[in-house]
Design a protein around this motif. Structure first.
Motif, PDB file in Angstrom:
ATOM      1  N   GLY A 278     -63.447  31.313   5.578  1.00 27.23           N
ATOM      2  CA  GLY A 278     -62.667  30.287   4.861  1.00 27.23           C
ATOM      3  C   GLY A 278     -63.310  29.911   3.534  1.00 27.23           C
ATOM      4  N   HIS A 279     -62.491  29.394   2.612  1.00 27.35           N
ATOM      5  CA  HIS A 279     -62.986  29.207   1.250  1.00 27.35           C
ATOM      6  C   HIS A 279     -63.545  27.819   0.964  1.00 27.35           C
ATOM      7  CE1 HIS A 279     -58.852  27.744   1.159  1.00 27.35           C
ATOM      8  NE2 HIS A 279     -59.251  26.950   0.186  1.00 27.35           N
ATOM      9  N   ARG A 280     -63.276  26.815   1.826  1.00 27.06           N
ATOM     10  CA  ARG A 280     -63.688  25.457   1.475  1.00 27.06           C
ATOM     11  C   ARG A 280     -65.180  25.231   1.710  1.00 27.06           C
ATOM     12  NH1 ARG A 280     -59.683  21.490   4.323  1.00 27.06           N
ATOM     13  NH2 ARG A 280     -60.665  19.978   2.947  1.00 27.06           N
ATOM     14  N   PHE A 281     -65.736  24.272   0.941  1.00 21.91           N
ATOM     15  CA  PHE A 281     -67.154  23.916   1.082  1.00 21.91           C
ATOM     16  C   PHE A 281     -68.097  25.076   0.778  1.00 21.91           C
ATOM     17  CE2 PHE A 281     -68.773  19.810   2.581  1.00 21.91           C
ATOM     18  CZ  PHE A 281     -67.634  19.082   2.318  1.00 21.91           C
ATOM     19  N   LEU A 282     -67.715  25.893  -0.200  1.00 23.18           N
ATOM     20  CA  LEU A 282     -68.605  26.973  -0.622  1.00 23.18           C
ATOM     21  C   LEU A 282     -68.930  26.862  -2.109  1.00 23.18           C
ATOM     22  CD1 LEU A 282     -67.325  30.186   1.265  1.00 23.18           C
ATOM     23  CD2 LEU A 282     -69.389  28.868   1.705  1.00 23.18           C
ATOM     24  N   ASN A 283     -68.865  25.643  -2.655  1.00 17.67           N
ATOM     25  CA  ASN A 283     -69.228  25.462  -4.059  1.00 17.67           C
ATOM     26  C   ASN A 283     -70.730  25.243  -4.185  1.00 17.67           C
ATOM     27  OD1 ASN A 283     -66.565  25.553  -5.036  1.00 17.67           O
ATOM     28  ND2 ASN A 283     -66.267  23.409  -4.444  1.00 17.67           N
ATOM     29  N   ALA A 284     -71.379  26.169  -4.890  1.00 19.42           N
ATOM     30  CA  ALA A 284     -72.818  25.992  -5.122  1.00 19.42           C
ATOM     31  C   ALA A 284     -73.015  24.738  -5.970  1.00 19.42           C
ATOM     32  CB  ALA A 284     -73.380  27.207  -5.845  1.00 19.42           C
ATOM     33  N   SER A 285     -74.109  24.030  -5.737  1.00 21.26           N
ATOM     34  CA  SER A 285     -74.339  22.786  -6.465  1.00 21.26           C
ATOM     35  C   SER A 285     -75.831  22.517  -6.573  1.00 21.26           C
ATOM     36  CB  SER A 285     -73.665  21.623  -5.729  1.00 21.26           C
ATOM     37  OG  SER A 285     -74.305  21.416  -4.488  1.00 21.26           O
ATOM     38  N   VAL A 286     -76.143  21.431  -7.243  1.00 26.43           N
ATOM     39  CA  VAL A 286     -77.542  21.010  -7.357  1.00 26.43           C
ATOM     40  C   VAL A 286     -78.072  20.515  -6.002  1.00 26.43           C
ATOM     41  CG1 VAL A 286     -76.782  18.736  -8.182  1.00 26.43           C
ATOM     42  CG2 VAL A 286     -79.086  19.477  -8.697  1.00 26.43           C
ATOM     43  N   GLY A 287     -77.182  20.388  -5.032  1.00 23.80           N
ATOM     44  CA  GLY A 287     -77.591  19.970  -3.683  1.00 23.80           C
ATOM     45  C   GLY A 287     -76.578  18.998  -3.116  1.00 23.80           C
ATOM     46  N   PHE A 288     -76.509  18.926  -1.795  1.00 28.05           N
ATOM     47  CA  PHE A 288     -75.577  17.953  -1.212  1.00 28.05           C
ATOM     48  C   PHE A 288     -76.252  16.593  -1.103  1.00 28.05           C
ATOM     49  CE2 PHE A 288     -77.370  20.132   2.657  1.00 28.05           C
ATOM     50  CZ  PHE A 288     -77.975  19.044   3.264  1.00 28.05           C
ATOM     51  N   GLY A 289     -75.431  15.540  -1.148  1.00 28.19           N
ATOM     52  CA  GLY A 289     -75.941  14.183  -0.979  1.00 28.19           C
ATOM     53  C   GLY A 289     -74.998  13.407  -0.087  1.00 28.19           C
ATOM     54  N   GLY A 290     -75.079  12.083  -0.178  1.00 31.60           N
ATOM     55  CA  GLY A 290     -74.201  11.245   0.648  1.00 31.60           C
ATOM     56  C   GLY A 290     -74.956  10.681   1.832  1.00 31.60           C
ATOM     57  N   SER A 291     -74.329   9.703   2.459  1.00 31.12           N
ATOM     58  CA  SER A 291     -75.031   8.952   3.509  1.00 31.12           C
ATOM     59  C   SER A 291     -75.009   9.667   4.851  1.00 31.12           C
ATOM     60  CB  SER A 291     -74.372   7.583   3.657  1.00 31.12           C
ATOM     61  OG  SER A 291     -73.033   7.750   4.075  1.00 31.12           O
ATOM     62  N   CYS A 292     -74.340  10.815   4.940  1.00 26.87           N
ATOM     63  CA  CYS A 292     -74.105  11.378   6.271  1.00 26.87           C
ATOM     64  C   CYS A 292     -74.850  12.667   6.587  1.00 26.87           C
ATOM     65  CB  CYS A 292     -72.615  11.623   6.457  1.00 26.87           C
ATOM     66  SG  CYS A 292     -71.656  10.156   6.125  1.00 26.87           S
ATOM     67  N   PHE A 293     -74.769  13.641   5.692  1.00 24.34           N
ATOM     68  CA  PHE A 293     -75.269  14.972   6.060  1.00 24.34           C
ATOM     69  C   PHE A 293     -76.740  14.956   6.476  1.00 24.34           C
ATOM     70  CE2 PHE A 293     -71.987  17.776   3.623  1.00 24.34           C
ATOM     71  CZ  PHE A 293     -71.029  17.371   4.527  1.00 24.34           C
ATOM     72  N   GLN A 294     -77.595  14.464   5.579  1.00 23.40           N
ATOM     73  CA  GLN A 294     -79.022  14.504   5.890  1.00 23.40           C
ATOM     74  C   GLN A 294     -79.335  13.653   7.130  1.00 23.40           C
ATOM     75  OE1 GLN A 294     -82.063  14.833   3.032  1.00 23.40           O
ATOM     76  NE2 GLN A 294     -83.101  12.990   3.724  1.00 23.40           N
TER      77      GLN A 294
END
Ligand code: UGA
Length: 419
Positions: A196-212
């Motif tokens: 599937g194609h979603r959530f495959l954007n390379a970035s400087v890193g993921f953030g947010g209050s949930c993932f880590q």
């Protein structure tokens, strides 16, 4: 009815309601057993005590908060020990909303997950809650499981999502080293319908209050259950994310002739993603701290984030963000000297040596980069941590451009090697 939609009269509404949804915060513990990994259940404990104290009839208590596996049991104990003959049935209904798309996610969810006890009373409670959701959610999107599966599914879903980003980000490093293009690779990989194609954007890193936070929880649960190899596997998703952020800072510093000391760097975007002013665990914190550590003068522009918030974020210890504001540090004076915050993207770049884009705000795609270039020191650099600008167009203007996971700008190839 409308006046009753929101209320702070907790006791009254608990005693009147048949179903109580509890969505309190579960911050990561900063001290004691499981510090830095386990979730703090203080707020849950006090919510459970309040419910037990004021309830006068049977209740279904629904946990929305993401909590570690088996906490439902602990909550059940608190409720039952104080029950005074009242029946409490505890259900789990994990939240899958994402920031910026929450209303749409609520009205049109991929799935609604309901976990309950496998007893007749538990199953009856699940049915009652299901009857609420069927008002707007197709019945085949409502999944019912036992309590433990529901608890673990939420952590697993976030861990799998974060893992995809760390996977594509690890590819971005390899793409840069081999002149492949991560967007092309991600597109080709994502066209496999099993991936599937979603959530495959390379970035400087993921953030947010949930993932880590959720992955740390998962890691802790694995360790507590004698599964160090599984814990190690998931920890790697976070380590890869940290690596991506420091790789970005390394590129920035080494491209600018191995030092940013005394140089002005404009930071475009501070929120952890676009369409929100939330800065919790935003990769911008680590990038800015890296630049400040190398003595850069940074000017930050994000139209959704206040100066006070940015100063707090840059002064905070690792898990402080998840605690009430009165327990967070005051705005420090130390970072103030090296940092300014502006409300204008052009102002931020005036006299700067480099611009780094850390949030994918749409406005950064359409800025007048010729105007920005003319007002910057030369050579002028752009470091695109979200791959949102047209790098070729910017190069024609005169910028030296670094984009995550893209073939390197010819002028960067001669720069000192990145550590
Ligand atoms: C995430 C999940 O997506 C929700 O399903 C979940 O309910 C929520 O956590 C939660 O547990 O409460 P959220 O943190 O709001 O939602 O944001 P995401 O859209 O998942 O983005 C997280 C981070 O990943 C952002 O920094 C974003 O920029 C980054 N990301 C996302 C990428 O770097 N690349 C991508 O392809 C996608």
């Amino acid at each position: 009815l409308c006046s009753n939609l929101f209320s702070s009269v907790v006791e009254k509404h608990i005693s009147e309601a048949d179903i109580i949804f509890v969505s309190v915060n579960t911050p990561t513990k900063t001290h004691g057993l499981g510090a830095g990994k386990a979730a703090h259940l203080t707020y849950w404990e006090s919510a459970a005590c309040t419910i037990a104290n004021v309830a006068k009839s049977d209740k279904i208590v629904v946990k929305k908060s993401t909590v570690p596996i088996k906490t439902a049991e602990a909550i059940e104990k608190i409720l039952k020990h104080n029950s005074k003959g009242i029946n409490f049935e505890i259900l789990l209904n994990p939240e899958f909303l994402a920031e910026g798309t929450a209303i749409n996610d609520l009205f049109n969810p991929d799935r609604v997950l309901l976990g309950g006890r496998e007893t007749p009373e538990g199953q009856k409670a699940v049915q009652v809650l299901k009857d609420v959701y069927v008002h707007w959610v197709p019945v085949d999107r409502i999944i019912t499981t036992n309590l433990w599966s529901a608890e673990l599914s939420k952590l697993a879903a976030n861990a799998f999502l974060a893992q995809r980003i760390s996977s594509v980000n690890s590819m971005s490093a390899l793409c840069e080293a081999t002149s492949a293009d991560v967007t092309e690779v991600a597109y080709a990989v994502g066209r496999d319908s099993r991936i599937g194609h979603r959530f495959l954007n390379a970035s400087v890193g993921f953030g947010g209050s949930c993932f880590q936070k959720d992955i740390l929880n998962l890691v802790y649960i694995c360790e507590c259950n004698g599964l160090p190899e599984v814990a190690h596997y998931w920890k790697q998703v976070i380590k890869a994310n940290d690596y991506q952020k420091s790789r970005f800072v390394n590129w920035l510093v080494s491209s600018m002739f191995n030092t940013v000391s005394g140089k002005k760097i404009a930071v475009h975007g501070f929120a952890f993603k676009k369409d929100t002013g939330d800065t919790r665990e935003t990769p911008a914190i680590d990038v800015c701290k890296g630049l400040l550590g190398d003595k850069a003068a940074i000017t930050i522009y994000d139209h959704q984030v206040t100066e006070d918030q940015i100063q707090r974020d840059l002064a905070m210890n690792k898990f402080d963000w998840d605690h009430p504001i009165n327990l967070q540090p005051m705005s420090p004076t130390a970072v103030k000297k090296q940092m300014t915050v502006t409300w204008d993207a052009y102002e931020a770049t005036k006299g700067a040596h480099g611009v780094c884009i850390l949030t994918e705000w749409d406005e950064f795609k359409v800025l007048d980069y010729k105007r920005i270039y003319d007002n910057m020191e030369k050579p002028a650099f752009v470091f695109d941590g979200r791959n949102i600008v047209d790098a070729e167009k910017l190069r024609k203007i005169g910028f030296i451009v670094y984009s995550i996971g893209k073939p390197l700008d010819a002028r960067l190839k001669d720069m000192p090697a990145v550590a």
